[in-house]
Design a protein around this motif. Sequence first.
Motif, PDB file in Angstrom:
ATOM      1  N   ALA A  49      25.222 -44.841 -27.936  1.00 56.21           N
ATOM      2  CA  ALA A  49      24.079 -45.395 -27.198  1.00 56.21           C
ATOM      3  C   ALA A  49      24.255 -45.351 -25.692  1.00 56.21           C
ATOM      4  O   ALA A  49      23.271 -45.400 -24.953  1.00 56.21           O
ATOM      5  CB  ALA A  49      23.824 -46.835 -27.644  1.00 56.21           C
ATOM      6  N   THR A  50      25.482 -45.235 -25.218  1.00 57.26           N
ATOM      7  CA  THR A  50      25.741 -45.265 -23.777  1.00 57.26           C
ATOM      8  C   THR A  50      26.400 -43.982 -23.278  1.00 57.26           C
ATOM      9  O   THR A  50      26.891 -43.945 -22.153  1.00 57.26           O
ATOM     10  CB  THR A  50      26.639 -46.464 -23.420  1.00 57.26           C
ATOM     11  N   LEU A  51      26.397 -42.944 -24.080  1.00 54.02           N
ATOM     12  CA  LEU A  51      27.065 -41.693 -23.717  1.00 54.02           C
ATOM     13  C   LEU A  51      26.321 -41.004 -22.572  1.00 54.02           C
ATOM     14  O   LEU A  51      25.110 -40.823 -22.624  1.00 54.02           O
ATOM     15  CB  LEU A  51      27.121 -40.770 -24.930  1.00 54.02           C
ATOM     16  N   THR A  52      27.061 -40.646 -21.547  1.00 48.80           N
ATOM     17  CA  THR A  52      26.464 -39.986 -20.379  1.00 48.80           C
ATOM     18  C   THR A  52      26.607 -38.476 -20.484  1.00 48.80           C
ATOM     19  O   THR A  52      27.385 -37.963 -21.294  1.00 48.80           O
ATOM     20  CB  THR A  52      27.142 -40.460 -19.079  1.00 48.80           C
ATOM     21  N   VAL A  53      25.881 -37.785 -19.641  1.00 45.70           N
ATOM     22  CA  VAL A  53      25.968 -36.329 -19.581  1.00 45.70           C
ATOM     23  C   VAL A  53      27.394 -35.919 -19.213  1.00 45.70           C
ATOM     24  O   VAL A  53      27.948 -34.969 -19.774  1.00 45.70           O
ATOM     25  CB  VAL A  53      24.939 -35.766 -18.570  1.00 45.70           C
ATOM     26  N   ARG A  54      28.008 -36.646 -18.288  1.00 43.95           N
ATOM     27  CA  ARG A  54      29.387 -36.364 -17.871  1.00 43.95           C
ATOM     28  C   ARG A  54      30.352 -36.500 -19.056  1.00 43.95           C
ATOM     29  O   ARG A  54      31.208 -35.661 -19.275  1.00 43.95           O
ATOM     30  CB  ARG A  54      29.778 -37.316 -16.746  1.00 43.95           C
ATOM     31  N   GLN A  55      30.195 -37.562 -19.834  1.00 41.40           N
ATOM     32  CA  GLN A  55      31.058 -37.771 -20.991  1.00 41.40           C
ATOM     33  C   GLN A  55      30.813 -36.708 -22.060  1.00 41.40           C
ATOM     34  O   GLN A  55      31.746 -36.274 -22.726  1.00 41.40           O
ATOM     35  CB  GLN A  55      30.859 -39.179 -21.548  1.00 41.40           C
ATOM     36  N   ALA A  56      29.573 -36.291 -22.219  1.00 46.52           N
ATOM     37  CA  ALA A  56      29.263 -35.226 -23.180  1.00 46.52           C
ATOM     38  C   ALA A  56      29.969 -33.934 -22.774  1.00 46.52           C
ATOM     39  O   ALA A  56      30.486 -33.213 -23.624  1.00 46.52           O
ATOM     40  CB  ALA A  56      27.754 -35.013 -23.261  1.00 46.52           C
ATOM     41  N   LYS A  57      30.017 -33.650 -21.473  1.00 44.88           N
ATOM     42  CA  LYS A  57      30.731 -32.469 -20.998  1.00 44.88           C
ATOM     43  C   LYS A  57      32.213 -32.596 -21.301  1.00 44.88           C
ATOM     44  O   LYS A  57      32.863 -31.652 -21.744  1.00 44.88           O
ATOM     45  CB  LYS A  57      30.510 -32.270 -19.494  1.00 44.88           C
ATOM     46  N   GLY A  58      32.773 -33.788 -21.115  1.00 47.50           N
ATOM     47  CA  GLY A  58      34.180 -34.017 -21.421  1.00 47.50           C
ATOM     48  C   GLY A  58      34.476 -33.849 -22.898  1.00 47.50           C
ATOM     49  O   GLY A  58      35.486 -33.241 -23.281  1.00 47.50           O
ATOM     50  N   LEU A  59      33.606 -34.356 -23.742  1.00 46.36           N
ATOM     51  CA  LEU A  59      33.792 -34.201 -25.183  1.00 46.36           C
ATOM     52  C   LEU A  59      33.680 -32.737 -25.573  1.00 46.36           C
ATOM     53  O   LEU A  59      34.468 -32.237 -26.387  1.00 46.36           O
ATOM     54  CB  LEU A  59      32.760 -35.046 -25.932  1.00 46.36           C
ATOM     55  N   ASP A  60      32.751 -32.031 -24.967  1.00 51.49           N
ATOM     56  CA  ASP A  60      32.608 -30.603 -25.218  1.00 51.49           C
ATOM     57  C   ASP A  60      33.871 -29.850 -24.784  1.00 51.49           C
ATOM     58  O   ASP A  60      34.326 -28.941 -25.475  1.00 51.49           O
ATOM     59  CB  ASP A  60      31.377 -30.073 -24.491  1.00 51.49           C
ATOM     60  N   ASP A  61      34.450 -30.247 -23.651  1.00 56.24           N
ATOM     61  CA  ASP A  61      35.708 -29.636 -23.197  1.00 56.24           C
ATOM     62  C   ASP A  61      36.806 -29.847 -24.231  1.00 56.24           C
ATOM     63  O   ASP A  61      37.580 -28.932 -24.536  1.00 56.24           O
ATOM     64  CB  ASP A  61      36.161 -30.234 -21.860  1.00 56.24           C
ATOM     65  N   LEU A  62      36.898 -31.045 -24.780  1.00 60.20           N
ATOM     66  CA  LEU A  62      37.926 -31.336 -25.784  1.00 60.20           C
ATOM     67  C   LEU A  62      37.704 -30.529 -27.065  1.00 60.20           C
ATOM     68  O   LEU A  62      38.663 -30.150 -27.735  1.00 60.20           O
ATOM     69  CB  LEU A  62      37.962 -32.832 -26.102  1.00 60.20           C
ATOM     70  N   MET A  63      36.442 -30.255 -27.391  1.00 59.96           N
ATOM     71  CA  MET A  63      36.151 -29.505 -28.610  1.00 59.96           C
ATOM     72  C   MET A  63      36.569 -28.043 -28.499  1.00 59.96           C
ATOM     73  O   MET A  63      36.637 -27.341 -29.499  1.00 59.96           O
ATOM     74  CB  MET A  63      34.653 -29.599 -28.963  1.00 59.96           C
ATOM     75  N   ASP A  64      36.892 -27.587 -27.292  1.00 63.77           N
ATOM     76  CA  ASP A  64      37.405 -26.224 -27.119  1.00 63.77           C
ATOM     77  C   ASP A  64      38.852 -26.098 -27.601  1.00 63.77           C
ATOM     78  O   ASP A  64      39.361 -24.987 -27.758  1.00 63.77           O
ATOM     79  CB  ASP A  64      37.335 -25.799 -25.647  1.00 63.77           C
ATOM     80  N   LEU A  65      39.508 -27.217 -27.837  1.00 63.41           N
ATOM     81  CA  LEU A  65      40.911 -27.209 -28.275  1.00 63.41           C
ATOM     82  C   LEU A  65      41.020 -26.889 -29.758  1.00 63.41           C
ATOM     83  O   LEU A  65      40.085 -27.125 -30.530  1.00 63.41           O
ATOM     84  CB  LEU A  65      41.553 -28.582 -28.015  1.00 63.41           C
ATOM     85  N   SER A  66      42.184 -26.428 -30.156  1.00 65.24           N
ATOM     86  CA  SER A  66      42.438 -26.243 -31.586  1.00 65.24           C
ATOM     87  C   SER A  66      42.532 -27.614 -32.242  1.00 65.24           C
ATOM     88  O   SER A  66      42.778 -28.628 -31.578  1.00 65.24           O
ATOM     89  CB  SER A  66      43.742 -25.469 -31.792  1.00 65.24           C
ATOM     90  N   ASP A  67      42.339 -27.646 -33.543  1.00 67.47           N
ATOM     91  CA  ASP A  67      42.415 -28.922 -34.262  1.00 67.47           C
ATOM     92  C   ASP A  67      43.773 -29.597 -34.071  1.00 67.47           C
ATOM     93  O   ASP A  67      43.847 -30.810 -33.897  1.00 67.47           O
ATOM     94  CB  ASP A  67      42.145 -28.724 -35.755  1.00 67.47           C
ATOM     95  N   ASN A  68      44.850 -28.824 -34.110  1.00 69.36           N
ATOM     96  CA  ASN A  68      46.178 -29.413 -33.971  1.00 69.36           C
ATOM     97  C   ASN A  68      46.413 -29.975 -32.572  1.00 69.36           C
ATOM     98  O   ASN A  68      46.985 -31.053 -32.426  1.00 69.36           O
ATOM     99  CB  ASN A  68      47.264 -28.400 -34.339  1.00 69.36           C
ATOM    100  N   ASP A  69      45.977 -29.267 -31.536  1.00 67.48           N
ATOM    101  CA  ASP A  69      46.116 -29.783 -30.175  1.00 67.48           C
ATOM    102  C   ASP A  69      45.277 -31.047 -29.981  1.00 67.48           C
ATOM    103  O   ASP A  69      45.719 -32.009 -29.355  1.00 67.48           O
ATOM    104  CB  ASP A  69      45.703 -28.734 -29.138  1.00 67.48           C
ATOM    105  N   LEU A  70      44.086 -31.041 -30.539  1.00 66.82           N
ATOM    106  CA  LEU A  70      43.220 -32.205 -30.427  1.00 66.82           C
ATOM    107  C   LEU A  70      43.854 -33.421 -31.108  1.00 66.82           C
ATOM    108  O   LEU A  70      43.880 -34.519 -30.545  1.00 66.82           O
ATOM    109  CB  LEU A  70      41.849 -31.887 -31.043  1.00 66.82           C
TER     110      LEU A  70
END
Length: 111
Positions: A49-70
């Motif tokens: 409910a409070t997710l910002t565009v900036r945080q969405a970009k950060g989450l998207d950056d993290l999703m670029d990682l492999s499952d094991n690195d994440l």
Amino acid sequence: MTSALPDTSTLATSPLLDERSLSRLRWGCRRGLLENDLFIERFFGRHAATLTVRQAKGLDDLMDLSDNDLLDLFLQRKQPGELEAVSASTDEAREVLALLIVPVAPSPAPA
């Protein structure tokens, strides 16, 4: 050393994520490891409910990682700077990571 706490000065200036973008982000965050999905679903449960565009970009950056690195980041076995992937070290990714790894309070034991 950078702080693991989010920079509150940028939180106030980043607009909230709209419902459609939130839905797309949530869909794009599905992972191959159940453990990662559990961390991510808990994050969405607390912050959707409070997710910002900036945080969405950060989450998207993290999703670029492999499952094991994440998973290593979620379990704090590694820090973002220890990974080869640069996407884990963005300011936005670090901000979201700090929200993702907040420990869950234990449930009270039954009497």
